[in-house]
Design a protein around this motif. Structure first.
Motif, mmCIF file in Angstrom:
data_model
loop_
_atom_site.group_PDB
_atom_site.id
_atom_site.type_symbol
_atom_site.label_atom_id
_atom_site.label_comp_id
_atom_site.label_asym_id
_atom_site.label_seq_id
_atom_site.Cartn_x
_atom_site.Cartn_y
_atom_site.Cartn_z
ATOM 1 N N PHE A 1 0.830 -1.201 0.000
ATOM 2 C CA PHE A 1 0.000 0.000 0.000
ATOM 3 C C PHE A 1 0.869 1.256 0.000
ATOM 4 N N TRP B 1 -2.370 5.301 -4.283
ATOM 5 C CA TRP B 1 -3.778 4.907 -4.244
ATOM 6 C C TRP B 1 -4.685 6.132 -4.483
ATOM 7 N N THR C 1 -9.782 1.465 2.317
ATOM 8 C CA THR C 1 -8.630 0.563 2.293
ATOM 9 C C THR C 1 -8.331 0.126 3.721
ATOM 10 N N TYR D 1 -3.751 0.713 -10.435
ATOM 11 C CA TYR D 1 -2.799 0.891 -9.332
ATOM 12 C C TYR D 1 -1.401 0.456 -9.754
#
Length: 498
Positions: free
Chosen positions: A70, A75, A151, A187
């Protein structure tokens, strides 16, 4: 891929962040003369502007685990580019309460993405409860943004879970499925510093709305599609059909949450044998599924005919193949089987019934009902989806992709979603809390039994041991999914009709 409540997905704990679109400073909404679709107008008209929980029983979504580390800014850019790509996500309305609300559109460069860290939630259960509450409070067809993302970062495994939730006005079942691989690919491109893929297949949902309204306006009380609806309604006193056993007397008490069931009815090995047998009989799996449902309806409840509505994908051109939006029509389904329930005769009767519905494929159902002065709403619906036409559908399974529906409180609605999944035949249903679960179990038993009967007595070149037809449990609830540490629709793209 299962179609379930968020509470039925085995979330992993982690750091929760909400992501939503906002209007960038110096930008504003622009009036657009393209109309909203007929079903969008109806959806908004049925929404109470003063309801504190407009998303209750109405939002839909998708959840999956991203097989990558992440990065918050990557994002954020992914979510921004996603909104830029899909005009439907940058669309809202003005004039709620008017017969024809006005469409408002925000230009792509007018979107910024805000984040909201949610702290103090230690367990997966607390996260689940918080998210379910947020979707009910924030998602509405009347207030933009109509989409909310979340998320959950998993420090122990280095990956993260993604939730995409939306009001139905900007997302359908097909969108729910394809968004998984779309966001994953976007992404990846952002992380590599590459431009995201461009394609003519990301067409505007507003352009589709203009086409749909033009087609709807051309319907007449005597056209073939409306006549089909007229005959269908006449079989139930001018009303849309109900799953009759579930009808109960109206209650003044607040309706309870509906019962929800999601099960794998046939494992893959057995399903493949049934598929081969059905093909040998000259039919597709979809015909077998609807035939088995009608047989089960007869055996469990004694009804000669099974009458329901059937949602279908309406993306009439390749330009809308990968669009986010609500591209769904509804057609009437009436399956009447002979008294002896001979399998070959029953399959042929069902195929004929499914063919009859095609005349209504492009005829807007809300307009057809208006022409017939029917103000009723669907109460009994059936949908069959085959995810094998979805590119990389096995990857979607490995990402634990699930499509989601809000918890319903309807006292009389019954809906079935049957999926030919990568691991077998799956069924999800919701039905009134007042309807005994044991009765639904009996119906599902008869459905599964009928599916197995299609393979009995059929000789195949590659025979499967006959014990397979009887040794597998009829109904087997799935165990909780196992979390992955690494790396739908209408669940899958449907060939476009030109």
């Amino acid at each position: 891929m299962e179609y379930t409540h968020l509470s039925e997905f085995s979330l992993r704990s982690g750091a929760l962040t909400l992501w939503s679109a906002e209007v960038a400073p110096g930008h504003d909404w622009t009036a657009d003369d393209r109309p909203l679709t007929s079903v969008h107008v109806r959806h908004c008209a049925n929404t109470d502007a003063n309801d504190p929980r407009p998303g209750r029983g109405r939002w839909i979504g998708t959840i999956f685990e991203m097989d990558a580390a992440f990065d918050a800014e990557d994002w954020r850019e992914t979510v921004r580019l996603w909104h830029v790509r899909h005009e439907g996500l940058r669309t809202t309305l003005a004039g709620h309460g008017n017969p024809e609300p006005e469409r408002l559109v925000l230009e792509g460069d007018g979107v910024v993405i805000a984040d909201e860290a949610v702290t103090g939630l230690e367990s997966a259960g607390a996260i689940n409860e918080y998210l379910s509450d947020a979707m009910e409070l924030r998602l509405s067809p009347l207030v933009w943004p109509h989409c909310l993302l979340a998320t959950i970062e998993h420090a122990d495994t280095g990956d993260f879970t993604v939730l995409v939730a939306a009001d139905h006005s900007v997302m359908d079942a097909y969108s729910q499925a394809i968004v998984i691989l779309e966001l994953r690919a976007m992404y990846q491109s952002v992380r590599r510093g590459e431009p995201v893929r461009e394609s003519v297949t990301f067409g505007s949902a507003a352009d589709f709305a203009a086409l749909e309204r033009t087609t709807a306006a051309a319907l007449t009380p005597r056209c073939e599609a409306v006549e089909l609806w007229r005959r269908f309604l006449s079989g139930s006193g001018g009303m849309l059909p109900r799953f009759e056993p579930a009808i109960s007397a109206p209650s003044h008490a607040a309706p309870l949450p509906q019962t929800s069931i999601s099960r794998k009815l046939l494992p893959l090995t057995e399903l493949e044998y049934v598929e081969a047998a059905v093909t040998a009989r000259g039919h597709r799996l979809s015909v077998a599924v609807f035939t088995a449902l009608a047989i089960a309806y007869r055996r469990a409840f004694g009804y000669i005919s099974m009458r329901a509505i059937m949602p279908i994908s309406t993306r009439p051109d390749l330009c809308w193949l990968e669009s986010m939006g609500w591209f769904v029509n509804v057609v009437p389904l009436d399956i009447t089987l002979a008294p002896d329930l001979d399998l070959d005769t029953s399959l042929e009767s069902t195929r004929s019934a499914l063919r009859r519905t095609k005349v209504a494929n492009d005829a807007t159902w809300t307009r057809a009902l208006d022409l017939l002065s029917c103000t009723d709403s669907p109460r009994f619906g059936i949908s069959f989806l085959d995810i094998r036409v979805l590119p990389d559908y096995q990857l979607v399974e490995s990402l634990r992709g699930h499509t989601l529906r809000a918890e319903s409180h309807s006292p009389d609605e019954v809906f079935f979603w049957i999926v030919r999944a990568a691991d077998g035949l799956r069924l999800s249903t919701r039905f009134p809390a007042a309807f005994p679960t044991v009765e639904m179990d009996r119906f599902l038993y008869e459905f599964t039994k009928a599916m197995r009967e299609f393979a009995e007595g059929v000789e195949l070149e590659a025979a499967v041991p006959t014990t397979l037809l009887h040794d597998t449990p009829v109904v087997t609830p799935d165990p909780a999914p196992v979390p992955l540490s690494t790396g739908q629709p209408d669940l899958a793209p449907v060939p476009a009709r030109r």
